[in-house]
Design a protein around this motif. Structure first.
Motif, PDB file in Angstrom:
ATOM      1  N   HIS A 209       0.801  -1.218   0.000  1.00  0.00           N
ATOM      2  CA  HIS A 209       0.000   0.000   0.000  1.00  0.00           C
ATOM      3  C   HIS A 209       0.840   1.278   0.000  1.00  0.00           C
ATOM      4  O   HIS A 209       1.894   1.341   0.621  1.00  0.00           O
ATOM      5  CB  HIS A 209      -0.901   0.016   1.251  1.00  0.00           C
ATOM      6  CG  HIS A 209      -1.460   1.377   1.539  1.00  0.00           C
ATOM      7  ND1 HIS A 209      -2.624   1.832   0.957  1.00  0.00           N
ATOM      8  CD2 HIS A 209      -0.997   2.392   2.306  1.00  0.00           C
ATOM      9  CE1 HIS A 209      -2.849   3.072   1.380  1.00  0.00           C
ATOM     10  NE2 HIS A 209      -1.886   3.434   2.197  1.00  0.00           N
ATOM     11  N   CYS A 211      -0.354   5.702   0.166  1.00  0.00           N
ATOM     12  CA  CYS A 211      -1.427   6.691   0.049  1.00  0.00           C
ATOM     13  C   CYS A 211      -1.220   7.544  -1.204  1.00  0.00           C
ATOM     14  O   CYS A 211      -2.061   8.358  -1.562  1.00  0.00           O
ATOM     15  CB  CYS A 211      -1.488   7.579   1.281  1.00  0.00           C
ATOM     16  SG  CYS A 211      -1.744   6.669   2.806  1.00  0.00           S
ATOM     17  N   ARG A 260      -6.789   8.336   7.229  1.00  0.00           N
ATOM     18  CA  ARG A 260      -6.180   7.249   6.442  1.00  0.00           C
ATOM     19  C   ARG A 260      -5.494   6.263   7.374  1.00  0.00           C
ATOM     20  O   ARG A 260      -5.647   5.054   7.266  1.00  0.00           O
ATOM     21  CB  ARG A 260      -5.126   7.803   5.463  1.00  0.00           C
ATOM     22  CG  ARG A 260      -5.661   8.635   4.333  1.00  0.00           C
ATOM     23  CD  ARG A 260      -4.642   8.754   3.203  1.00  0.00           C
ATOM     24  NE  ARG A 260      -3.312   9.172   3.609  1.00  0.00           N
ATOM     25  CZ  ARG A 260      -2.887  10.425   3.702  1.00  0.00           C
ATOM     26  NH1 ARG A 260      -3.735  11.420   3.426  1.00  0.00           N
ATOM     27  NH2 ARG A 260      -1.648  10.708   4.057  1.00  0.00           N
ATOM     28  N   CYS A 272       1.177   3.359   8.160  1.00  0.00           N
ATOM     29  CA  CYS A 272       1.677   3.649   6.812  1.00  0.00           C
ATOM     30  C   CYS A 272       2.965   4.459   6.867  1.00  0.00           C
ATOM     31  O   CYS A 272       3.077   5.427   7.601  1.00  0.00           O
ATOM     32  CB  CYS A 272       0.608   4.393   6.022  1.00  0.00           C
ATOM     33  SG  CYS A 272       1.081   4.627   4.312  1.00  0.00           S
ATOM     34  N   CYS A 274       4.315   5.701   3.982  1.00  0.00           N
ATOM     35  CA  CYS A 274       4.469   6.300   2.661  1.00  0.00           C
ATOM     36  C   CYS A 274       4.886   7.768   2.753  1.00  0.00           C
ATOM     37  O   CYS A 274       4.805   8.381   3.807  1.00  0.00           O
ATOM     38  CB  CYS A 274       3.185   6.152   1.846  1.00  0.00           C
ATOM     39  SG  CYS A 274       1.949   7.401   2.213  1.00  0.00           S
ATOM     40  N   CYS A 277       2.353  10.286   4.029  1.00  0.00           N
ATOM     41  CA  CYS A 277       2.107  10.241   5.472  1.00  0.00           C
ATOM     42  C   CYS A 277       3.269  10.846   6.262  1.00  0.00           C
ATOM     43  O   CYS A 277       3.149  11.095   7.446  1.00  0.00           O
ATOM     44  CB  CYS A 277       1.872   8.810   5.929  1.00  0.00           C
ATOM     45  SG  CYS A 277       0.266   8.185   5.426  1.00  0.00           S
TER      46      CYS A 277
HETATM   47 ZN   LIG Z   1       0.373   6.689   3.779  1.00  0.00          ZN
END
Ligand SMILES: [Zn+2]
Ligand SMILES: [Zn+2]
Ligand SMILES: [Zn+2]
Ligand SMILES: [Zn+2]
Length: 523
Positions: A209, A211, A260, A272, A274, A277
């Motif tokens: 995953h 975002c 999220r 997360c 990412c 984030c």
């Molecule tokens: Zn993220």
């Protein structure tokens, strides 16, 4: 497939991949339609023809396009059919006479495993699905237990021990299967992204995953042969270089970071890592207000009433309390209106109608949560009022709302993101709807939406943009899938309409006694 340091197994590009390319195209291992779509969609190929579906005379629950689709599904439906009949017999009420899509999908997985054999590659791929759950939250445990009970009842077993014929030897194995199922399902969506059921694909489940994903999962319906549908496709949204990891998103990426992260934690049990984030420098348009100096820049929307700084002119301003209030009541209204949108359409529409101007006057930008989500919901509610009595006012209000929704989405999502492409196509089609009482004054055309031919021109231009975006989000090789074909047809008929109009002007000009000088600016 490689093992990445942060997220375990993941899928990486071997060769360069261009935006709009189909990375993976496959039929999911299993899928099931949500109960409310059983009578409008084919249970074999998931098509939604306008009419002519045939109902299974055994269970009277599932429908098919034709005898071919029914035949294609029969090997599994044979087992499912009697399970559905027995379930309905013992259902406490009519509304509970069909098990949920999750239960039906799990049932199909187990029957398929039994049919193909536990040693088949199909079964091994299902067994290799990984559970993301390390520490189960009480709500999840309760939900999974409920699912396990329903599944045992659906399969017609009198005790969990009888599950051994499906290769499940203990209650723990069953819970394990269910938790792996829950964290690895994908929404089965229509060609315009309406979720219509659940699907499982062990290969697609390997994508990690982000975002800010570089690929998306869609069901464009592009094959000629219905036996190949529903086809799940992973499509590149950006150009991806060799060795780069291909990432999809498990959640709605228009949500602000806190929501999220909560969603990811709740369902997938991870935090997360990412870029989106962890980027603390930029103003996130998901949480932004317009600069109070009207410089056109965005400022972070503070929920704590502190000071904030404009990202463009760097003015520092104390945050008015109205912003925090707007964010809070906006979120409450969004939750309330979403929960009653089907049961009490009038009240839900009243809520969105009243709350949106408050958020706008507090300075929230169109991409700011919850204004963006409320705008999307408001559009859906207005659209579903069309069937009652469509007035010019209702149509124009829907077009304005759809346009604001597009503006908000295009700030957040990449060019060609399917969500953005679908919203743009919807706006274009709304602009192309015949006006019930078009405005006659010239002044009306300065406003948005314009009336008459300028409106058709706006429809045309919007649909051309939508088509370009659909070609990315639903795959260039698919010609944009069913939505792409549909837009192309609308464009052809608009071209005809606009052609008639242009020809009309041309003829009128030729009828003039003397040649007239046209002002380029004016036309
Ligand atoms: Zn993220
Ligand atoms: Zn079918
Ligand atoms: Zn049946
Ligand atoms: Zn500013």
């Amino acid at each position: 497939m490689r093992v990445s340091s942060v997220a375990g197994r993941g899928l990486f590009a071997k060769n360069p991949i261009k935006a709009g390319s189909v990375i993976i195209s496959l039929r999911p291992h299993s899928f099931a339609l949500a109960s409310q779509y059983l009578d409008s969609h084919c249970s074999a190929c998931a098509a939604a023809p306008n009419s002519g579906l045939l109902r299974c005379t055994g269970c009277r629950t599932v429908w098919y396009c034709n005898a071919t689709c029914q035949k294609n599904d029969w090997l599994l439906h044979r087992l499912e059919c009697s399970a559905l009949v027995n379930w309905a017999k013992s259902a406490p009420s009519k509304s509970l006479s069909v098990p949920s899509d999750a239960v039906r999908c799990l049932g199909r997985i187990l029957w398929q495993k039994e049919r193909k054999g536990f040693d088949s590659s199909w079964s091994k791929e299902i067994d290799a699905l990984q559970s993301h759950l390390h520490s189960l939250q009480p709500r999840v445990v309760e939900n999974n237990t409920h699912l396990a009970h329903s599944l045992v009842r659906y399969l017609g077993l009198s005790s969990p021990g009888e599950l051994s014929k499906f290769g499940i030897s203990s209650a723990g194995d069953l819970t394990d299967l269910i938790s792996r199922f829950v964290t690895n399902t994908f929404a089965l969506t229509s060609p315009s992204l309406t979720p219509v059921g659940v699907s499982v694909s062990p290969l697609v489940a390997l994508f990690n995953h982000s975002c800010d994903p570089d690929a998306v999962i869609v069901f464009p319906r592009s094959s000629q042969n219905s036996a190949e549908e529903p086809r799940m496709q992973v499509i590149a949204l950006k150009n991806i270089s060799p060795h780069e990891e291909i990432l999809t998103s498990y959640i709605d990426t228009t949500l602000p970071r806190s929501l999220r992260q909560a969603a990811l934690q709740d369902t997938y049990d991870f935090i997360c890592q990412c870029k989106l984030c962890h980027d603390d420098k930029k103003v996130d348009p998901r949480e932004s207000v317009w600069c109070p100096t009207s410089c056109g820049g965005m400022c972070p929307a503070p929920s704590d009433g502190k000071i904030f700084q404009c990202a463009k002119c760097h003015t520092v301003v104390p945050a008015p309390e109205s912003i925090a209030d707007a964010l809070r009541i906006g979120q409450e209204a969004l939750e309330k209106a979403s929960s009653i949108q089907v049961t009490n359409h009038v009240k839900a529409l009243q809520l969105t109608t009243n709350i949106i101007p408050i958020l706008v006057s507090a300075g929230l930008t169109p991409s700011c949560h919850p204004l963006l989500a409320l705008t999307g919901l408001h559009k859906t509610l207005l659209l579903s009022s069309f069937s009652e009595d469509m007035s010019q006012e209702l149509l124009d209000e829907t077009i304005r709302t759809a346009a604001k929704h597009c503006v908000g989405l295009s700030t957040l999502l990449l060019d060609g993101h399917p969500v953005r492409a679908v919203a743009l196509a919807e706006l274009g089609k709304l602009l192309a709807v015949d006006e019930p009482s078009p405005a006659t004054s010239l002044a009306a055309n300065v406003a948005f939406p314009p009336s008459g031919p300028p409106r058709l021109k706006a429809a045309y231009e919007t649909l051309v943009r939508a088509r370009n975006e659909v070609m990315i989000g639903f795959g260039r090789d698919n010609d944009g899938g069913e939505l792409g074909r549909n837009i192309r047809e609308t464009l052809v008929s608009l071209e005809k309409e606009l052609g008639v109009w242009t020809q009309g002007i041309h003829n009128a000009l030729q009828d003039l006694p003397k040649p007239m000088k046209m002002n380029n600016k004016g036309c």
